[in-house]
Design a protein around this motif. Structure first.
Motif, short mmCIF file in Angstrom:
data_model
loop_
_atom_site.label_atom_id
_atom_site.label_comp_id
_atom_site.label_asym_id
_atom_site.label_seq_id
_atom_site.Cartn_x
_atom_site.Cartn_y
_atom_site.Cartn_z
N ARG A 195 0.98 -1.11 0.00
CA ARG A 195 -0.34 0.24 0.00
C ARG A 195 0.77 0.93 0.45
O ARG A 195 2.11 1.47 0.87
CB ARG A 195 -0.86 0.03 1.26
CG ARG A 195 -1.66 1.26 1.41
CD ARG A 195 -2.44 1.38 2.75
NE ARG A 195 -4.11 2.42 2.45
CZ ARG A 195 -3.99 3.15 1.66
NH1 ARG A 195 -2.65 4.56 1.78
NH2 ARG A 195 -5.08 4.18 2.22
N ALA A 209 -9.33 -10.97 5.55
CA ALA A 209 -9.15 -10.00 6.36
C ALA A 209 -7.55 -10.02 6.18
O ALA A 209 -6.74 -8.28 5.84
CB ALA A 209 -9.28 -10.93 7.54
N SER A 210 -6.83 -10.79 5.81
CA SER A 210 -5.26 -10.67 5.58
C SER A 210 -5.23 -9.42 4.68
O SER A 210 -4.05 -8.39 3.99
CB SER A 210 -4.46 -11.76 5.15
OG SER A 210 -4.35 -12.45 5.92
N LEU A 258 -7.78 -7.07 3.15
CA LEU A 258 -8.52 -5.88 3.86
C LEU A 258 -7.09 -5.12 4.62
O LEU A 258 -6.98 -3.73 4.58
CB LEU A 258 -9.20 -6.04 3.96
CG LEU A 258 -10.45 -6.21 3.17
CD1 LEU A 258 -11.51 -6.45 3.45
CD2 LEU A 258 -11.25 -4.87 2.22
N ASP A 259 -7.00 -5.97 5.78
CA ASP A 259 -6.21 -4.82 6.83
C ASP A 259 -4.93 -4.64 6.27
O ASP A 259 -4.14 -3.72 6.66
CB ASP A 259 -5.52 -5.94 7.71
CG ASP A 259 -6.87 -6.52 8.44
OD1 ASP A 259 -7.78 -5.87 8.57
OD2 ASP A 259 -6.91 -7.65 9.23
N ALA A 260 -3.82 -5.51 4.66
CA ALA A 260 -2.76 -4.67 4.39
C ALA A 260 -3.09 -3.11 3.82
O ALA A 260 -2.18 -2.65 3.72
CB ALA A 260 -2.43 -6.15 4.00
N TRP A 261 -3.96 -3.59 2.99
CA TRP A 261 -3.90 -2.29 2.12
C TRP A 261 -5.37 -1.53 2.65
O TRP A 261 -4.84 -0.23 2.14
CB TRP A 261 -5.03 -3.46 0.75
CG TRP A 261 -4.40 -3.97 -0.36
CD1 TRP A 261 -4.18 -5.02 -0.66
CD2 TRP A 261 -3.28 -3.11 -1.23
NE1 TRP A 261 -3.36 -5.70 -1.13
CE2 TRP A 261 -2.83 -4.38 -2.24
CE3 TRP A 261 -2.42 -2.24 -1.70
CZ2 TRP A 261 -1.87 -4.09 -2.83
CZ3 TRP A 261 -1.95 -2.14 -2.09
CH2 TRP A 261 -1.54 -2.98 -3.16
N ARG A 262 -5.81 -1.54 3.05
CA ARG A 262 -6.76 -0.78 4.14
C ARG A 262 -7.75 0.53 3.01
O ARG A 262 -7.25 1.83 3.00
CB ARG A 262 -5.33 0.33 5.01
CG ARG A 262 -5.05 -0.45 6.14
CD ARG A 262 -4.77 0.34 6.82
NE ARG A 262 -3.57 1.18 6.44
CZ ARG A 262 -2.23 0.94 5.55
NH1 ARG A 262 -1.44 -0.68 5.77
NH2 ARG A 262 -1.24 2.31 6.02
N ASP A 294 -9.78 3.19 1.29
CA ASP A 294 -10.32 4.25 1.56
C ASP A 294 -12.34 4.30 1.65
O ASP A 294 -13.11 4.98 2.23
CB ASP A 294 -9.98 5.71 1.94
CG ASP A 294 -8.86 5.81 2.37
OD1 ASP A 294 -8.97 5.70 3.34
OD2 ASP A 294 -7.56 6.07 1.42
N ALA A 328 -16.73 -8.70 5.87
CA ALA A 328 -14.96 -7.67 6.22
C ALA A 328 -15.21 -6.21 5.98
O ALA A 328 -14.26 -6.00 7.02
CB ALA A 328 -14.27 -8.80 5.62
N ALA A 329 -15.17 -6.10 5.04
CA ALA A 329 -15.28 -4.33 4.38
C ALA A 329 -16.13 -3.67 5.23
O ALA A 329 -15.84 -2.79 5.85
CB ALA A 329 -15.60 -4.70 2.59
N ARG A 362 -15.03 -3.11 9.07
CA ARG A 362 -14.19 -2.06 8.68
C ARG A 362 -14.67 -1.12 8.34
O ARG A 362 -13.52 -0.43 8.03
CB ARG A 362 -12.66 -2.37 8.26
CG ARG A 362 -12.16 -4.48 8.26
CD ARG A 362 -11.17 -4.49 7.60
NE ARG A 362 -10.40 -5.57 7.31
CZ ARG A 362 -10.99 -6.86 8.62
NH1 ARG A 362 -11.93 -7.02 8.36
NH2 ARG A 362 -10.26 -8.16 8.79
#
Length: 437
Positions: free
Chosen positions: A47, A121-122, A124-128, A130, A146-147, A150
């Motif tokens: 990211r 989860a991996s 989305l948590d890595a790319w974050r 907006d 999951a989205a 978050r």
């Protein structure tokens, strides 16, 4: 969490240990890239700093429809990074060919992770991201849940929900409501799709139009086009575009019926799945046949030319006097009739157009297509005969089709504005506006 969603969650989790072997099998079949298999498990994130918009398109058609939106997004937001995920090797190849140098600096491509909770989860948590936009009907329960967890704003872009799909969703209404509740906005292809999404539980639904109508014309390599034009000369060319099993046999039979009337007639078969090229050459029987994958160009005696290659429909539509759009003579639902419409190629369609029902109906109402009914060789030969023997009729078909899709020109910018409105800066501006509530 609905019962159906819980079942999907558990099933995907239990299947996860087996999926790497399945991915390797797909890789051996050419459907995955060995070096990029980790991406299918949500790995390989890089990211960059700054705002990141995530867009997901399943395959080639959906990816093509996004290209004008990418242009509109980068024009409006030069500092934006776009993470574009797809699910097929062919779509990745398309992007490599079609992204302009300017877009390459702002667009990152990755393969979408399979819908396994830990892998999603991996990712989305890595790319974050907006905000995110999913194209057409990519309703993966674990990914969407999951989205939402978050608080990533979601838009369904160019949403498509057929009557058949809507009927299936009625078997799991709680899951449908759960997924639709995650979307801030659904941008449907047409009023019928919009009504079905609203019935499924979508909160805000609009029907601005079908992005596929605004996609740029398919490209053609100038050197390849010139070589084929020189090889074919003034011969009349009939194209079967993105054909499915059963349709090529009808086109071959129609060729046999028409060849005595139209000297030099050349029928080009471009199967939806190019690996069928060898089988089609056998199916052509005694007719002189060549396959493009061998590097051969059609000679004066060639009757059937099999375009068993990828990414060349733009070339072929520019050569043809008319094109049968595949998947419409057999019960498949039809391929995209907009591609020939954008290139001024007269269109023939069979009766099976459920995949593009609204578009087909509009083109037909405008006089922009000729129907082949019943879907059999005699009727197909008759439709081809009418267009080949009357050039004005062919031109009228092409002009009417082009006029019918012209209003979609502003749609990519509308979609870009809707997506950018969900980015943090826009949300902050909304909250600071006195009448925002």
């Amino acid at each position: 969490m609905s019962l159906a969603s819980f079942a999907w969650h558990c099933g995907a989790t239990l299947a996860a240990p087996l999926l790497p072997a399945w991915l390797r099998l797909r890789q051996r079949r050419g459907k995955e890239l060995a070096a990029r298999l980790p991406e299918r498990r949500g790995l390989g994130a890089a990211r960059p700093p700054g705002p990141l918009l995530w867009l997901h398109a399943a395959s080639i058609g959906e990816t093509l429809s996004l290209l004008p939106v990418l242009d509109a997004l980068t024009a409006r937001a030069p500092a934006l990074t776009i993470l574009l995920t797809t699910g097929t090797v062919t779509s990745a190849t398309l992007l490599d060919r079609r992204l302009s140098p300017a877009l390459r600096s702002q667009v990152i491509h990755r393969f979408i992770p399979l819908d396994v909770p830990a892998w999603v989860a991996s990712f989305l948590d890595a790319w974050r991201p907006d905000a995110a936009g999913l194209v057409e009907s990519e309703l993966w329960p674990n990914l969407i849940r999951a989205a939402r967890a978050r608080r990533i704003p979601l838009v369904l872009i160019n949403g498509r929900l057929s009557a058949r799909s809507a009927a299936r969703w009625r078997l799991a209404p709680a899951l449908g409501r759960e997924l639709m509740a995650a979307f801030t906005l659904v941008l449907a292809q047409g009023p019928a799709d919009a009504a079905r999404f609203a019935a499924l539980g979508a909160r805000e639904v609009r029907a601005p139009g079908n992005l596929k109508e605004a996609a740029p014309p398919l490209p053609a390599d100038p050197a390849a086009l010139a070589a084929l034009q020189a090889a074919i000369g003034p011969r009349p060319v009939v194209l079967g575009a993105a054909t499915h099993p059963g349709e090529e046999a009808m086109l071959i039979a129609a060729h046999r019926l028409l060849a005595p009337e139209f000297p030099g007639l050349l029928t080009i078969l471009a199967p939806r799945h190019p690996e069928r090229g060898a089988a089609l050459a056998t199916e052509a029987g005694t007719l002189p046949t060549l396959r493009r994958s061998t590097g051969a160009l059609p000679g004066p005696e060639t009757a059937i030319y099999i375009a068993d290659t990828l990414g060349e429909l733009g070339l072929l539509y520019r050569l043809a006097r008319l094109a049968l759009v595949g998947g419409s003579l057999v019960p498949h639902g039809g391929q995209n009739p907009l591609e020939p419409a954008r290139l001024g190629c007269p269109i023939l369609l069979g009766p099976n157009t459920a995949n593009f029902a609204d578009i087909a109906a509009r083109l037909l109402a405008a006089g922009g297509v000729r129907l082949v009914i019943p879907p059999e060789p005699g009727a197909l030969a008759g439709a081809i005969r009418t267009v080949l023997s009357n050039p004005d009729h062919g031109r009228n078909l092409a002009d009417a089709a082009a006029a019918a899709i012209a209003p979609a020109a502003t749609l990519p910018d509308e979609v870009a504005k809707a997506l950018l409105h969900l980015m943090p800066q826009a949300r902050d501006e909304d909250r600071s506006t006195p009448d925002a509530h």
